[in-house]
Write a protein that holds these residues in place. Structure first.
Motif, PDB file in Angstrom:
ATOM      1  N   LEU A   1      -0.454   8.355 -46.207  1.00 28.97           N
ATOM      2  CA  LEU A   1       0.123   8.544 -47.528  1.00 28.97           C
ATOM      3  C   LEU A   1       1.338   9.455 -47.416  1.00 28.97           C
ATOM      4  O   LEU A   1       1.404  10.311 -46.535  1.00 28.97           O
ATOM      5  CB  LEU A   1      -0.894   9.168 -48.488  1.00 28.97           C
ATOM      6  N   ASN A   2       2.284   9.261 -48.312  1.00 27.73           N
ATOM      7  CA  ASN A   2       3.472  10.106 -48.366  1.00 27.73           C
ATOM      8  C   ASN A   2       3.603  10.705 -49.758  1.00 27.73           C
ATOM      9  O   ASN A   2       3.303  10.042 -50.758  1.00 27.73           O
ATOM     10  CB  ASN A   2       4.734   9.298 -48.049  1.00 27.73           C
ATOM     11  N   ALA A   3       4.041  11.947 -49.816  1.00 28.44           N
ATOM     12  CA  ALA A   3       4.258  12.621 -51.093  1.00 28.44           C
ATOM     13  C   ALA A   3       5.745  12.929 -51.241  1.00 28.44           C
ATOM     14  O   ALA A   3       6.365  13.489 -50.337  1.00 28.44           O
ATOM     15  CB  ALA A   3       3.444  13.906 -51.167  1.00 28.44           C
ATOM     16  N   PHE A   4       6.305  12.542 -52.387  1.00 29.65           N
ATOM     17  CA  PHE A   4       7.703  12.819 -52.692  1.00 29.65           C
ATOM     18  C   PHE A   4       7.751  13.803 -53.856  1.00 29.65           C
ATOM     19  O   PHE A   4       7.180  13.551 -54.920  1.00 29.65           O
ATOM     20  CB  PHE A   4       8.446  11.530 -53.036  1.00 29.65           C
ATOM     21  N   VAL A   5       8.439  14.914 -53.623  1.00 25.75           N
ATOM     22  CA  VAL A   5       8.513  15.997 -54.599  1.00 25.75           C
ATOM     23  C   VAL A   5       9.881  15.940 -55.277  1.00 25.75           C
ATOM     24  O   VAL A   5      10.917  15.881 -54.603  1.00 25.75           O
ATOM     25  CB  VAL A   5       8.308  17.362 -53.916  1.00 25.75           C
ATOM     26  N   TYR A   6       9.884  15.957 -56.623  1.00 20.97           N
ATOM     27  CA  TYR A   6      11.125  15.805 -57.383  1.00 20.97           C
ATOM     28  C   TYR A   6      11.369  17.016 -58.282  1.00 20.97           C
ATOM     29  O   TYR A   6      10.423  17.642 -58.776  1.00 20.97           O
ATOM     30  CB  TYR A   6      11.061  14.558 -58.268  1.00 20.97           C
ATOM     31  N   ASN A   7      12.662  17.299 -58.505  1.00 17.51           N
ATOM     32  CA  ASN A   7      13.019  18.313 -59.496  1.00 17.51           C
ATOM     33  C   ASN A   7      13.305  17.640 -60.835  1.00 17.51           C
ATOM     34  O   ASN A   7      13.126  16.427 -60.989  1.00 17.51           O
ATOM     35  CB  ASN A   7      14.203  19.165 -59.018  1.00 17.51           C
ATOM     36  N   SER A   8      13.778  18.406 -61.805  1.00 13.13           N
ATOM     37  CA  SER A   8      13.974  17.870 -63.151  1.00 13.13           C
ATOM     38  C   SER A   8      15.119  16.873 -63.237  1.00 13.13           C
ATOM     39  O   SER A   8      15.242  16.146 -64.226  1.00 13.13           O
ATOM     40  CB  SER A   8      14.221  19.012 -64.139  1.00 13.13           C
ATOM     41  N   ALA A   9      15.970  16.819 -62.203  1.00 18.08           N
ATOM     42  CA  ALA A   9      17.060  15.843 -62.167  1.00 18.08           C
ATOM     43  C   ALA A   9      16.655  14.586 -61.408  1.00 18.08           C
ATOM     44  O   ALA A   9      17.509  13.757 -61.077  1.00 18.08           O
ATOM     45  CB  ALA A   9      18.301  16.467 -61.538  1.00 18.08           C
TER      46      ALA A   9
ATOM     47  N   ASP B   1     -13.464  14.009 -52.975  1.00 17.92           N
ATOM     48  CA  ASP B   1     -14.771  13.790 -52.355  1.00 17.92           C
ATOM     49  C   ASP B   1     -14.580  13.542 -50.861  1.00 17.92           C
ATOM     50  O   ASP B   1     -14.509  12.394 -50.415  1.00 17.92           O
ATOM     51  CB  ASP B   1     -15.496  12.613 -53.004  1.00 17.92           C
ATOM     52  N   PRO B   2     -14.503  14.617 -50.062  1.00 14.81           N
ATOM     53  CA  PRO B   2     -14.292  14.459 -48.614  1.00 14.81           C
ATOM     54  C   PRO B   2     -15.414  13.698 -47.915  1.00 14.81           C
ATOM     55  O   PRO B   2     -15.220  13.218 -46.794  1.00 14.81           O
ATOM     56  CB  PRO B   2     -14.217  15.910 -48.113  1.00 14.81           C
ATOM     57  N   ALA B   3     -16.588  13.582 -48.556  1.00 15.74           N
ATOM     58  CA  ALA B   3     -17.677  12.809 -47.951  1.00 15.74           C
ATOM     59  C   ALA B   3     -17.369  11.313 -47.980  1.00 15.74           C
ATOM     60  O   ALA B   3     -17.974  10.536 -47.237  1.00 15.74           O
ATOM     61  CB  ALA B   3     -18.992  13.089 -48.680  1.00 15.74           C
ATOM     62  N   ILE B   4     -16.438  10.895 -48.842  1.00 13.46           N
ATOM     63  CA  ILE B   4     -16.010   9.495 -48.901  1.00 13.46           C
ATOM     64  C   ILE B   4     -14.770   9.283 -48.042  1.00 13.46           C
ATOM     65  O   ILE B   4     -14.698   8.357 -47.237  1.00 13.46           O
ATOM     66  CB  ILE B   4     -15.720   9.069 -50.358  1.00 13.46           C
ATOM     67  N   ALA B   5     -13.776  10.145 -48.206  1.00 12.43           N
ATOM     68  CA  ALA B   5     -12.556  10.074 -47.396  1.00 12.43           C
ATOM     69  C   ALA B   5     -11.945  11.463 -47.319  1.00 12.43           C
ATOM     70  O   ALA B   5     -11.858  12.172 -48.326  1.00 12.43           O
ATOM     71  CB  ALA B   5     -11.556   9.092 -47.992  1.00 12.43           C
ATOM     72  N   SER B   6     -11.528  11.846 -46.129  1.00 11.24           N
ATOM     73  CA  SER B   6     -10.870  13.135 -45.927  1.00 11.24           C
ATOM     74  C   SER B   6      -9.370  12.909 -45.786  1.00 11.24           C
ATOM     75  O   SER B   6      -8.909  11.790 -45.549  1.00 11.24           O
ATOM     76  CB  SER B   6     -11.419  13.823 -44.679  1.00 11.24           C
ATOM     77  N   VAL B   7      -8.597  13.977 -45.932  1.00  7.35           N
ATOM     78  CA  VAL B   7      -7.149  13.884 -45.773  1.00  7.35           C
ATOM     79  C   VAL B   7      -6.674  15.135 -45.043  1.00  7.35           C
ATOM     80  O   VAL B   7      -7.124  16.247 -45.332  1.00  7.35           O
ATOM     81  CB  VAL B   7      -6.443  13.722 -47.138  1.00  7.35           C
ATOM     82  N   ASP B   8      -5.769  14.949 -44.066  1.00  4.14           N
ATOM     83  CA  ASP B   8      -5.290  16.100 -43.310  1.00  4.14           C
ATOM     84  C   ASP B   8      -4.000  16.642 -43.915  1.00  4.14           C
ATOM     85  O   ASP B   8      -3.535  16.180 -44.966  1.00  4.14           O
ATOM     86  CB  ASP B   8      -5.125  15.757 -41.825  1.00  4.14           C
ATOM     87  N   ASN B   9      -3.399  17.619 -43.243  1.00  2.90           N
ATOM     88  CA  ASN B   9      -2.207  18.289 -43.773  1.00  2.90           C
ATOM     89  C   ASN B   9      -0.971  17.399 -43.798  1.00  2.90           C
ATOM     90  O   ASN B   9       0.037  17.750 -44.423  1.00  2.90           O
ATOM     91  CB  ASN B   9      -1.906  19.545 -42.947  1.00  2.90           C
ATOM     92  N   GLU B  10      -1.035  16.251 -43.114  1.00  2.00           N
ATOM     93  CA  GLU B  10       0.105  15.336 -43.070  1.00  2.00           C
ATOM     94  C   GLU B  10      -0.072  14.138 -44.004  1.00  2.00           C
ATOM     95  O   GLU B  10       0.750  13.226 -44.010  1.00  2.00           O
ATOM     96  CB  GLU B  10       0.319  14.839 -41.633  1.00  2.00           C
ATOM     97  N   GLY B  11      -1.168  14.107 -44.754  1.00  3.17           N
ATOM     98  CA  GLY B  11      -1.404  12.988 -45.664  1.00  3.17           C
ATOM     99  C   GLY B  11      -2.098  11.808 -45.016  1.00  3.17           C
ATOM    100  O   GLY B  11      -2.109  10.707 -45.579  1.00  3.17           O
ATOM    101  N   LEU B  12      -2.701  12.013 -43.842  1.00  4.02           N
ATOM    102  CA  LEU B  12      -3.447  10.946 -43.173  1.00  4.02           C
ATOM    103  C   LEU B  12      -4.871  10.938 -43.719  1.00  4.02           C
ATOM    104  O   LEU B  12      -5.613  11.916 -43.573  1.00  4.02           O
ATOM    105  CB  LEU B  12      -3.457  11.156 -41.668  1.00  4.02           C
ATOM    106  N   VAL B  13      -5.249   9.823 -44.343  1.00  7.49           N
ATOM    107  CA  VAL B  13      -6.560   9.691 -44.971  1.00  7.49           C
ATOM    108  C   VAL B  13      -7.496   8.957 -44.019  1.00  7.49           C
ATOM    109  O   VAL B  13      -7.143   7.908 -43.468  1.00  7.49           O
ATOM    110  CB  VAL B  13      -6.459   8.918 -46.300  1.00  7.49           C
ATOM    111  N   LEU B  14      -8.698   9.490 -43.838  1.00  5.11           N
ATOM    112  CA  LEU B  14      -9.705   8.882 -42.969  1.00  5.11           C
ATOM    113  C   LEU B  14     -10.907   8.481 -43.802  1.00  5.11           C
ATOM    114  O   LEU B  14     -11.506   9.307 -44.497  1.00  5.11           O
ATOM    115  CB  LEU B  14     -10.139   9.864 -41.881  1.00  5.11           C
ATOM    116  N   GLY B  15     -11.268   7.185 -43.751  1.00  8.52           N
ATOM    117  CA  GLY B  15     -12.456   6.715 -44.442  1.00  8.52           C
ATOM    118  C   GLY B  15     -13.709   7.236 -43.770  1.00  8.52           C
ATOM    119  O   GLY B  15     -13.845   7.158 -42.549  1.00  8.52           O
ATOM    120  N   VAL B  16     -14.644   7.768 -44.568  1.00 11.17           N
ATOM    121  CA  VAL B  16     -15.871   8.355 -44.023  1.00 11.17           C
ATOM    122  C   VAL B  16     -17.087   7.508 -44.394  1.00 11.17           C
ATOM    123  O   VAL B  16     -17.901   7.162 -43.545  1.00 11.17           O
ATOM    124  CB  VAL B  16     -16.051   9.801 -44.522  1.00 11.17           C
TER     125      VAL B  16
END
Length: 306
Positions: free
Chosen positions: A137-145, A160-175
């Motif tokens: 996953l990727n996150a895009f952060v926007y300002n008011s413009a 719910d990390p028991a279903i899927a966890s996510v690391d600091n880079e946005g990599l989601v792992l199905g559990v």
């Protein structure tokens, strides 16, 4: 037959013909309330006009005098006309109510600086994974413009990390099989939840049609999650229905009415497969798929979803 009798007979026949080609009898009874905001953020000491519409059981929208509410007036207030005023930096949820029906909450970020985080959007390769598989996953952060803010730290979390966890880079792992929401945060602002489904058939509901009131409707239906904010309702190859004026497909929680339900579209065909998109609907929001003769508000048939 006299001329007057012929005129009366012709007028009666014309009225019946008009009703049979789908003239809608619209009753402005509110079954739900929807609100709209032109943007997802608001500056401190500035105002924003929100609007609200009542929606009747046929999906028709019309103006209503709603009661507005802010989840935190210390962050933003909202007046009787839906004008929101930014008080202090933070996040707030605005809702509108009418006749005992409340809208879904609309999240609003109140900001104080031009280059401050206004909102965050998550994008991804997919929203469904198997246990043991991963998705970026990727996150895009926007300002008011509406300009992206680079070099800002984004943190990730799973409801719910028991279903899927996510690391600091946005990599989601199905559990394990199930659903969970992934949220990206930056500088105290949270994204809208991004739903992740773990398991091949999780998030799919099926049912079989039965006729109502002497009408014949049969065949199967499959409801599946199309993306993070929509479902796909698919009538299968074996679907068959009596013909009738103004047949529409609805989602509903009642087996004899579409009051409080959601209109999808006119029925594309009385035989064979067809698909319909349902925006803003979660997989477990409704219990039935209904075929409705809309001009006369008559349920032809329904399928109860498992």
């Amino acid at each position: 037959m006299s001329l007057i009798q012929r005129f009366i007979a012709f007028s009666t026949l014309s009225a019946l013909m008009i009703s049979c080609i789908g003239t809608d009898l619209v009753e402005d009874t509110v079954s739900s309330v929807e609100i709209f905001s032109p943007q997802a953020f608001l500056n401190v000491n500035e105002s924003l006009q929100m609007t609200a519409s009542g929606v009747n059981e046929f999906g028709d929208r019309f103006d209503v005098s709603t009661t507005w509410q802010s989840s935190d007036p210390t962050v933003a207030t909202v007046d009787l006309n839906g004008i929101v005023f930014g008080v202090a930096r933070g996040q707030v949820t605005i809702t509108a109510s009418y006749g005992g029906q409340a809208s879904k909450g609309l999240q609003l970020n109140v900001i104080d600086l031009a280059n401050e985080v206004a909102y965050i959007k998550i994008t991804g390769e997919a929203m469904r994974v198997e246990a043991g598989e991963s998705v970026d996953l990727n996150a895009f952060v926007y300002n008011s413009a509406d300009v992206t803010i680079d070099d800002i730290e984004v943190t990730w979390s799973s409801t719910d990390p028991a279903i899927a966890s996510v690391d600091n880079e946005g990599l989601v792992l199905g559990v394990a099989d199930g659903t969970t929401n992934i949220i990206a945060s930056a500088d105290g602002v949270n994204s809208e939840p991004y739903q992740i489904i773990v398991g091949g058939e999780f998030g799919v509901r099926t049912g079989s049609f039965v006729g109502k009131g002497g009408y014949n409707v049969s065949g199967d239906v499959r409801v599946s999650i199309l993306d993070s904010n929509a479902l796909q309702v698919s009538l299968q190859d074996n679907f068959n229905s009596n013909n009738g004026p103004g047949l529409f497909v609805y989602l509903s929680n009642q087996d004899n009415s579409v009051a409080g339900g959601k209109e999808l579209a006119a029925l594309a065909s009385t035989t064979g497969p067809s698909s319909y998109r349902a925006d803003g609907v979660a997989i477990d929001d409704y219990k039935y798929v209904i075929i409705l003769c809309k001009p006369f508000n008559v349920v032809f048939g329904l399928a109860e979803l498992n």
